[in-house]
Design an enzyme around this catalytic site. Structure first.
Site, PDB file in Angstrom:
ATOM      1  N   TYR A   1     -14.784   5.801   8.424  1.00 21.87           N
ATOM      2  CA  TYR A   1     -13.775   6.260   7.458  1.00 21.87           C
ATOM      3  C   TYR A   1     -14.224   5.842   6.056  1.00 21.87           C
ATOM      4  O   TYR A   1     -14.454   4.664   5.800  1.00 21.87           O
ATOM      5  CB  TYR A   1     -12.438   5.609   7.800  1.00 21.87           C
ATOM      6  CG  TYR A   1     -11.251   5.995   6.947  1.00 21.87           C
ATOM      7  CD1 TYR A   1     -10.221   6.740   7.491  1.00 21.87           C
ATOM      8  CD2 TYR A   1     -11.124   5.585   5.615  1.00 21.87           C
ATOM      9  CE1 TYR A   1      -9.096   7.074   6.734  1.00 21.87           C
ATOM     10  CE2 TYR A   1     -10.024   5.917   4.852  1.00 21.87           C
ATOM     11  CZ  TYR A   1      -9.015   6.665   5.421  1.00 21.87           C
ATOM     12  OH  TYR A   1      -7.900   7.002   4.678  1.00 21.87           O
TER      13      TYR A   1
ATOM     14  N   HIS B   1       0.788  -1.233   0.000  1.00 22.46           N
ATOM     15  CA  HIS B   1       0.000   0.000   0.000  1.00 22.46           C
ATOM     16  C   HIS B   1       0.827   1.293   0.000  1.00 22.46           C
ATOM     17  O   HIS B   1       0.331   2.344  -0.415  1.00 22.46           O
ATOM     18  CB  HIS B   1      -0.919   0.012   1.223  1.00 22.46           C
ATOM     19  CG  HIS B   1      -2.195   0.761   1.010  1.00 22.46           C
ATOM     20  ND1 HIS B   1      -2.279   1.901   0.234  1.00 22.46           N
ATOM     21  CD2 HIS B   1      -3.447   0.549   1.461  1.00 22.46           C
ATOM     22  CE1 HIS B   1      -3.527   2.351   0.233  1.00 22.46           C
ATOM     23  NE2 HIS B   1      -4.253   1.544   0.961  1.00 22.46           N
TER      24      HIS B   1
ATOM     25  N   THR C   1      -5.002  10.568  -0.667  1.00 24.21           N
ATOM     26  CA  THR C   1      -6.361  10.349  -0.177  1.00 24.21           C
ATOM     27  C   THR C   1      -6.734  11.373   0.892  1.00 24.21           C
ATOM     28  O   THR C   1      -5.885  12.059   1.455  1.00 24.21           O
ATOM     29  CB  THR C   1      -6.507   8.949   0.442  1.00 24.21           C
ATOM     30  OG1 THR C   1      -5.609   8.820   1.548  1.00 24.21           O
ATOM     31  CG2 THR C   1      -6.231   7.869  -0.586  1.00 24.21           C
TER      32      THR C   1
END
Length: 776
Positions: free
Chosen positions: A594, A479, A607
């Site tokens: 979230y 990630h 993001t």
């Protein structure tokens, strides 16, 4: 053996007359072709750099400007050099002038001067266009338009954006024209934060938090804000580098489950049951994508086909590995890699992707995979579970890497893995969606992609391509280097290419095997007993984590975005509100939620968080629990949906609060200041973490004519020990795929129960609209 023959550049023959040395022509040919490939790639990169550097200008535009300028001055009988010739003639001491007048005629001087001035004019036009475009892209009023309507101001704005955007952009063409991410005011961030936590706190807790926020806004806030403003002027993005470092690379817990995420194969289509054949087409499609990426031939993603988004994250997609460190990891990226690393039944192989100066064809890659599958050799001591080091805690892996893999054959083999284009696992299990057993089959598929056996994926690689024994496939991605939409873009390309490349009637890749193709190279290891103990320790940690993950994936087929749009509601808002209703029914309470949103409208944006649990959504959920009228519930739903849309717009346009709060916390730590407000904000758990996987290349899939080519999407592990992770993908007009994760160890969570609540919540909300049968 053919591969042994090709590996030697010189052959020595001992005879009675002495040593006979002659060149191996085939080996020299391969060296020549390899060098030619490298130089071609360098030239393409240089050309791309030039084209990107002058965009929205172009060579054709340069010629038009210079020729037009020279023609105009000739027609008007003006000096095209604008006095340069005269100035240089006066400056006799000027070396350039002396050189010019000694070797150039007066006509040549006029031409050179005109070209120089024309070039300067061209560069000026480019800079004006870039800055005008950057100013245009800083305006986000178009996002406030109601769906289906476009005001005249937005139409004019879109026209101007198209006018100043140039023609035929490449992947990185807009990078210099994207605006910087703005820093919100401390006052606005504190206000929105308090608004977001109001439904989660009683009056006493809220008043306390309000006091902490007021104190921070008055005292420490302005100081840390000054540093962030300074960074936003100096750096390309004031968030992204700290986000990458502190959220990802400094994490010491396992990245498997906690950070890495997965993408799944087609839901209903099984192109072939031959594992090596599926690998051949898939790996070839990935390498074609990498070639397009290297040449910047991928069109930048553009909202409404006009508004560009940042492409910087694509840079680390290939040839990248997360290297463990004692305190922090680093990203190691190679400019070029000509091989992949493959794992099968405890053995590691290095497979070259090029031969004869070209990329291997699908059938040739299948041939290489067949050789690996047919290899009956046993793993070396410690080799089978070696990759468990990448699945456990980071610090032990970093120490083991330094101690046992920094020299000799271990370093050479580790380099072959870490410098590979990507990692491939030929899995010895079978996974697929079984219509007769849909729940268990998909859940098993998801768990295998998320963590596998904990030692059969190299979790540090940018992504792992996983090919199962029965021909299905999936992907596991690290990630830190990029977010899911970047990997999703690659995955859409791979899935769309598979049917185009095709298979023969017996399930093999099209084409023929290569008669002289050198085989894969088996990697060699010398793993001592001490290292094997570290491997086993990491595997124990990883297995405990993997065994605790409760995965549940299911296709929601009752309706999709087509019906939701007929309700005049945003599909994303509809699903997010359904998740709030499902969570309340599941746990009997609300929680901090979230939802990931992107900030790629700005340079190097990643993001932002949309806090989906709002006062408005809670009011709607309570109305569904209480005995309210349908009209009242519908009114509250529309209010909640509009609130969610506004928050999503704020997050996309730099008005979110969580990245600002995070960066202020980082600055406060650098200053040595302790902020009770920031400390409490950053410690709040996200018990419901959600993300939509967007379909970005709709033109690649004709889901109306071929609904069977529906993507399953992907998922991730739970963020909180007592929470849920929910990923969903809206596929076409009639399908939404959900991926839910939680932990078995939590008595509060059950992924299957939550999935049932989601299904019911979706149906209950749709029922409020009382659509007629024709609409349904």
């Amino acid at each position: 053996m053919a591969e042994a023959h090709q590996a030697v550049a010189f052959q020595f023959t001992v005879s009675p007359d002495g040593i006979d040395l002659h060149l191996c022509h085939e080996a020299l040919r391969q060296v020549y072709l390899s060098g030619l490939h490298s130089w071609k790639k360098r030239f393409v990169r240089f050309k791309n750099g030039v084209m990107t550097g002058v965009y929205p200008g172009s060579p054709a535009g340069f010629m038009v400007v210079v020729v037009s300028y020279m023609s105009y001055n000739k027609y008007k009988q003006l000096d095209p050099s604008l006095g340069i010739q005269k100035t240089l003639s006066v400056s006799e001491g000027n070396c350039f002038a002396l050189l010019q007048f000694r070797y150039m005629s007066s006509d040549s001087q006029r031409i050179v001067g005109g070209v120089l001035v024309g070039t300067s004019l061209w560069i000026t036009i480019i800079m004006i266009m870039r800055n005008v475009l950057k100013s245009l892209l800083s305006w986000h009023g178009w996002m406030q338009e109601r769906h289906g309507t476009v005001s005249w101001s937005s139409r004019l704005w879109l026209l101007l954006v198209r006018l100043f955007s140039g023609r035929k952009p490449m992947l990185y063409s807009f990078q210099n024209s994207l605006p910087r991410l703005p820093v919100p005011s401390v006052k606005d961030t504190c206000k929105r934060y308090l608004e977001s936590v109001r439904p989660l706190m009683d009056d006493e807790q809220y008043d306390r938090m309000k006091g902490l926020a007021k104190d921070f806004e008055k005292n420490l806030g302005p100081r840390v804000q000054w540093y962030l403003k300074l960074k936003s002027w100096w750096a390309s993005n004031y968030v992204s580098d700290w986000w990458e470092e502190y959220i990802y690379l400094r994490g010491r817990a396992p990245i498997m489950v906690n950070s890495n995420y997965y993408a799944m194969d087609f839901l209903y289509v099984f192109p072939t049951s031959i594992q090596a054949a599926r690998a051949g087409n898939t790996i070839h499609a990935i390498m074609l994508y990498r070639r397009k990426l290297d040449r910047a031939q991928i069109k930048p993603l553009m909202l409404q086909n006009t508004i560009p988004m940042c492409s910087s994250q694509y840079e680390y997609m290939f040839n990248t590995t997360r290297v463990p460190g004692v305190e922090t990891d680093t990203l190691q990226h190679m400019n070029e890699s000509k091989h992949i690393a493959v794992y099968h039944k405890g053995r590691f192989f290095k497979v070259w992707m090029f031969y004869d100066g070209r990329l291997l064809l699908p059938r040739e890659i299948e041939q290489q995979m067949e050789r690996i599958l047919a290899d009956q050799s046993e793993p070396l001591p410690g080799e089978e579970r070696l990759a468990a080091l990448t699945a456990g805690d980071r610090t032990p892996w970093a120490k083991a890497r330094e101690t046992f893999f920094s020299r000799g054959k271990n370093k050479q083999s580790l380099d072959a893995i870490e410098k590979a284009a990507f990692f491939v696992t030929l899995d010895d299990s079978e996974q697929l969606y079984d219509k007769d057993n849909p729940v268990q089959s998909l859940d098993s598929f998801a768990k295998s992609l998320l963590h596998g056996k904990c030692y059969d994926r190299w979790f540090d690689k940018s992504f792992n391509m996983i090919l199962f024994k029965n021909g299905t496939m999936g992907l596991n991605a690290e990630h830190s280097w990029a977010d899911a939409p970047i990997v999703g873009h690659l995955w859409e390309h791979v899935l769309s290419m598979d049917p185009k490349l095709g298979y023969t009637e017996d399930g093999h890749c099209c084409g023929k095997p290569h008669p002289n193709l050198p085989g894969p190279m088996r990697l060699q290891w010398d793993i001592p007993a001490e290292c094997q103990e570290v491997i086993q320790s990491s595997l124990t940690v990883a297995r405990a984590l993997a065994d605790d993950v409760d995965c549940h994936s299911f296709p929601f087929t009752q309706f999709g975005k087509g019906l939701i749009k007929k309700c005049r509601t945003s599909p994303d808002a509809f699903i997010q509100i359904a998740l709030q209703l499902a969570h309340y029914r599941d746990k009997g309470k609300f929680c901090l939620t979230y939802e990931a949103s992107m900030t790629r409208l700005f340079r190097e944006g990643r993001t932002e968080t949309v806090r989906s649990c709002t006062t408005e959504s809670c009011d709607f959920v309570r109305s569904m629990i209480r005995d309210e009228t349908r009209e009242e519930r519908l009114r509250l739903l529309k209010v909640a949906a509009e609130k969610h849309q506004n928050m999503y717009r704020l997050a996309m346009t730099g008005g979110g609060i969580d990245r600002h709060l995070f960066c202020m916390y980082v600055v406060s730590k650098y200053l040595g200041e302790d902020s009770p407000f920031l400390k409490e904000v950053l410690s709040e758990p996200w018990r419901l973490s959600t993300s939509q996987t967007p379909m970005q290349q709709l033109e690649l899939f004709d889901l109306v004519r071929h609904p069977e080519y529906a993507s399953s999407g992907g998922g991730f592990g739970p963020v909180a020990d007592d929470g849920y992770g929910v990923s969903y993908i809206i596929v076409g007009e009639n399908l939404i795929n959900f991926h839910i994760s939680s932990k078995f160890s939590s008595p509060e969570t059950d992924s299957h129960r939550f999935g049932a609540n989601i299904r019911q919540a979706m149906l209950d909300i749709l029922g409020l609209f009382q659509l007629d049968n024709k609409a349904k």
